[in-house]
Motif scaffolding. Sequence first.
Motif, PDB file in Angstrom:
ATOM      1  N   LYS A 188      38.183  35.834  48.304  1.00  0.00           N
ATOM      2  CA  LYS A 188      38.629  36.696  46.939  1.00  0.00           C
ATOM      3  C   LYS A 188      37.949  36.030  45.810  1.00  0.00           C
ATOM      4  O   LYS A 188      37.702  36.531  45.235  1.00  0.00           O
ATOM      5  CB  LYS A 188      39.979  37.344  47.106  1.00  0.00           C
ATOM      6  CG  LYS A 188      40.121  38.190  47.674  1.00  0.00           C
ATOM      7  CD  LYS A 188      41.418  38.846  48.579  1.00  0.00           C
ATOM      8  CE  LYS A 188      42.144  39.232  49.542  1.00  0.00           C
ATOM      9  NZ  LYS A 188      43.339  39.960  49.641  1.00  0.00           N
ATOM     10  N   VAL A 189      38.673  34.756  45.408  1.00  0.00           N
ATOM     11  CA  VAL A 189      38.499  34.245  44.591  1.00  0.00           C
ATOM     12  C   VAL A 189      37.005  33.841  44.097  1.00  0.00           C
ATOM     13  O   VAL A 189      36.489  34.114  43.156  1.00  0.00           O
ATOM     14  CB  VAL A 189      39.277  32.519  44.155  1.00  0.00           C
ATOM     15  CG1 VAL A 189      38.849  31.577  43.315  1.00  0.00           C
ATOM     16  CG2 VAL A 189      40.587  32.540  44.256  1.00  0.00           C
ATOM     17  N   SER A 191      34.501  35.649  44.690  1.00  0.00           N
ATOM     18  CA  SER A 191      34.048  36.732  44.062  1.00  0.00           C
ATOM     19  C   SER A 191      34.283  37.043  42.863  1.00  0.00           C
ATOM     20  O   SER A 191      33.006  37.909  42.127  1.00  0.00           O
ATOM     21  CB  SER A 191      34.283  37.798  45.134  1.00  0.00           C
ATOM     22  OG  SER A 191      35.369  38.619  45.324  1.00  0.00           O
ATOM     23  N   ILE A 192      34.880  36.598  42.061  1.00  0.00           N
ATOM     24  CA  ILE A 192      35.059  36.734  40.763  1.00  0.00           C
ATOM     25  C   ILE A 192      33.957  36.000  39.745  1.00  0.00           C
ATOM     26  O   ILE A 192      33.579  34.504  40.516  1.00  0.00           O
ATOM     27  CB  ILE A 192      36.590  36.252  40.471  1.00  0.00           C
ATOM     28  CG1 ILE A 192      37.656  36.857  41.383  1.00  0.00           C
ATOM     29  CG2 ILE A 192      37.114  35.935  38.415  1.00  0.00           C
ATOM     30  CD1 ILE A 192      38.809  36.014  41.349  1.00  0.00           C
ATOM     31  N   GLN A 193      33.879  37.331  39.436  1.00  0.00           N
ATOM     32  CA  GLN A 193      32.968  35.946  38.042  1.00  0.00           C
ATOM     33  C   GLN A 193      33.489  35.325  36.412  1.00  0.00           C
ATOM     34  O   GLN A 193      34.109  36.636  36.286  1.00  0.00           O
ATOM     35  CB  GLN A 193      32.002  37.594  37.283  1.00  0.00           C
ATOM     36  CG  GLN A 193      31.460  38.052  38.396  1.00  0.00           C
ATOM     37  CD  GLN A 193      30.007  36.932  39.157  1.00  0.00           C
ATOM     38  OE1 GLN A 193      29.745  36.651  38.713  1.00  0.00           O
ATOM     39  NE2 GLN A 193      29.653  37.642  40.364  1.00  0.00           N
ATOM     40  N   ILE A 266      41.393  35.020  32.234  1.00  0.00           N
ATOM     41  CA  ILE A 266      41.201  35.365  33.784  1.00  0.00           C
ATOM     42  C   ILE A 266      40.946  37.029  33.173  1.00  0.00           C
ATOM     43  O   ILE A 266      40.971  37.965  32.648  1.00  0.00           O
ATOM     44  CB  ILE A 266      42.332  35.087  34.574  1.00  0.00           C
ATOM     45  CG1 ILE A 266      42.271  34.182  35.134  1.00  0.00           C
ATOM     46  CG2 ILE A 266      41.413  35.743  36.553  1.00  0.00           C
ATOM     47  CD1 ILE A 266      44.186  33.971  35.300  1.00  0.00           C
ATOM     48  N   ASP A 269      40.691  42.292  35.777  1.00  0.00           N
ATOM     49  CA  ASP A 269      41.397  43.159  37.298  1.00  0.00           C
ATOM     50  C   ASP A 269      41.068  41.831  38.007  1.00  0.00           C
ATOM     51  O   ASP A 269      40.566  41.425  39.347  1.00  0.00           O
ATOM     52  CB  ASP A 269      39.262  43.954  37.511  1.00  0.00           C
ATOM     53  CG  ASP A 269      38.380  43.151  37.508  1.00  0.00           C
ATOM     54  OD1 ASP A 269      38.318  41.843  37.048  1.00  0.00           O
ATOM     55  OD2 ASP A 269      37.607  43.765  37.423  1.00  0.00           O
ATOM     56  N   SER A 270      40.890  40.098  37.846  1.00  0.00           N
ATOM     57  CA  SER A 270      40.423  39.321  38.529  1.00  0.00           C
ATOM     58  C   SER A 270      41.814  38.635  38.586  1.00  0.00           C
ATOM     59  O   SER A 270      41.706  38.069  39.298  1.00  0.00           O
ATOM     60  CB  SER A 270      39.700  38.199  38.247  1.00  0.00           C
ATOM     61  OG  SER A 270      38.518  39.251  39.105  1.00  0.00           O
ATOM     62  N   CYS A 271      43.292  39.225  38.172  1.00  0.00           N
ATOM     63  CA  CYS A 271      44.454  38.161  37.566  1.00  0.00           C
ATOM     64  C   CYS A 271      45.445  38.552  39.724  1.00  0.00           C
ATOM     65  O   CYS A 271      45.822  37.102  39.862  1.00  0.00           O
ATOM     66  CB  CYS A 271      45.211  39.065  37.110  1.00  0.00           C
ATOM     67  SG  CYS A 271      44.986  38.715  35.380  1.00  0.00           S
ATOM     68  N   VAL A 274      42.681  35.791  41.230  1.00  0.00           N
ATOM     69  CA  VAL A 274      43.708  34.251  41.253  1.00  0.00           C
ATOM     70  C   VAL A 274      45.215  33.262  41.687  1.00  0.00           C
ATOM     71  O   VAL A 274      45.273  32.366  41.343  1.00  0.00           O
ATOM     72  CB  VAL A 274      43.001  33.579  39.334  1.00  0.00           C
ATOM     73  CG1 VAL A 274      43.348  33.099  39.098  1.00  0.00           C
ATOM     74  CG2 VAL A 274      41.610  34.160  39.691  1.00  0.00           C
TER      75      VAL A 274
END
Length: 466
Positions: A188-189, A191-193, A266, A269-271, A274
């Motif tokens: 999941k991490v 894939s975060i930009q 951050i 939408d990625s909080c 993370v």
Amino acid sequence: METVTVSTLKTFEALKNVPDDQLQWLIDKSKDRLLADGEYLTQQGQPLAGPHFMIKGRIVLYIIQNGSRREIATMRPGDISGYLPYSRGVTATASSHAVGGAQIMSFPTEKIREMVKDHFELTQALVHVMSNRVREFTAMQQQNEKMMALGKLSAGLAHELNNPASAIVRDSVSLLEHLKMEPVSFKKVISIQMTGEQIDAVNNELFRLLAVKDNPELSLKERTKREEEIADWLDERNIENRYDLAENFVDFGFGVDNLETFCSHIPTDSCSPVFNWIGNLLTTERMVQNIQESSHRIASLVNSVKVFTHMDRGSDKQYADIHIGIKNTLMMLIYKIKKGNITMVKEFDQTLPPVNAMIGELNQVWTNLIDNALDAMEPNGKGTLTIKTKKDREFVRVYIIDDGPGIPDEIKSRIFDPFFTTKEMGKGTGMGLEVVHRIVHQHNGSIKVKSEPGRTEFIVCFPIDG
């Protein structure tokens, strides 16, 4: 029965230089005896007779200790036992019996005075035997008491070692299971930009918070309130596992303001991934800390044993801090202290210089005195143990004080006598305080006791420079 002659006695190492006429006098005044298999020569606590000269066979000497028989020596042809000139002992400290039959020559004790008066070389030879016997018995009893001291500590020590060892096993299993879940979090991490600057900012804030070691201790009410605040904040932002994360964040001293700082670096939408990744890192950190703490506990206990027994040092006197020995003795007895609900009071004189002493032997002194104090307070179900050190000119004084029932006046004068004990069968040898007394005197010191109901105080005093 073999006829005993001067030539027979000349084979005795102790008698080889005694004039023949004195040996013949010894033979004429003595009585030959045959002992059947199992027949007693002496019985512990009975009046001491002799001396006895071993001619043939074998005799075993033993004592009853902790309810069981313990062999301490074997007499063979050429050995001498029993009462000897100038001996202060009037009762046998050990029992002895023949094994497979034995022949001895016994000299009547009542004629010892005549021997001393008229036969100097014979008397001198037997006094030398007595001196060797006292030295060997003293060394044996001191070693035996050291083993007894370690035996007293072993059960508690095993318990103290088992707790951190079990914690290490438990936490290592949990850590292994936790690490198996990491790939899901990592997926999941990854894939975060996020930019390099954002990643650095998150890492810097995380390690800054982890570096804080003195987070304030929260009460249950304060902790619950902070967990609710963080859980509500996470819920407003649709972050998964908010209750687990809130508990974890509070453990490491995180507050809502810290989470706001993280969020500022951050993407919105990625909080959730993370923060869950951070939560997983904190869980791993806590498990590693627990394993580290348990490992340090084991290392500390092992080091206490090493210092207590003085394994890595010789038996000669050397300069050392006596507080280290006392602290290690307390560490070794910690299980008994906790089990007895004992409050510890330590009043150490920090101006005390290193003392010149046999550290291993002094540790036996502290163990016996502290262990006796703990036993004395046991019937009360609680107590206070006070240990004080004090510099008194060129001397050091150590006070060990308990608030137990005290020592009755009628036995106070006997507590340092060999084999005297007030403890029930299996709990005491009666040699603990005798060994303490002997070790203190080896250090040119003294030991005194003051006792009344509710307070017993042992005071050990010896020269700082030995």
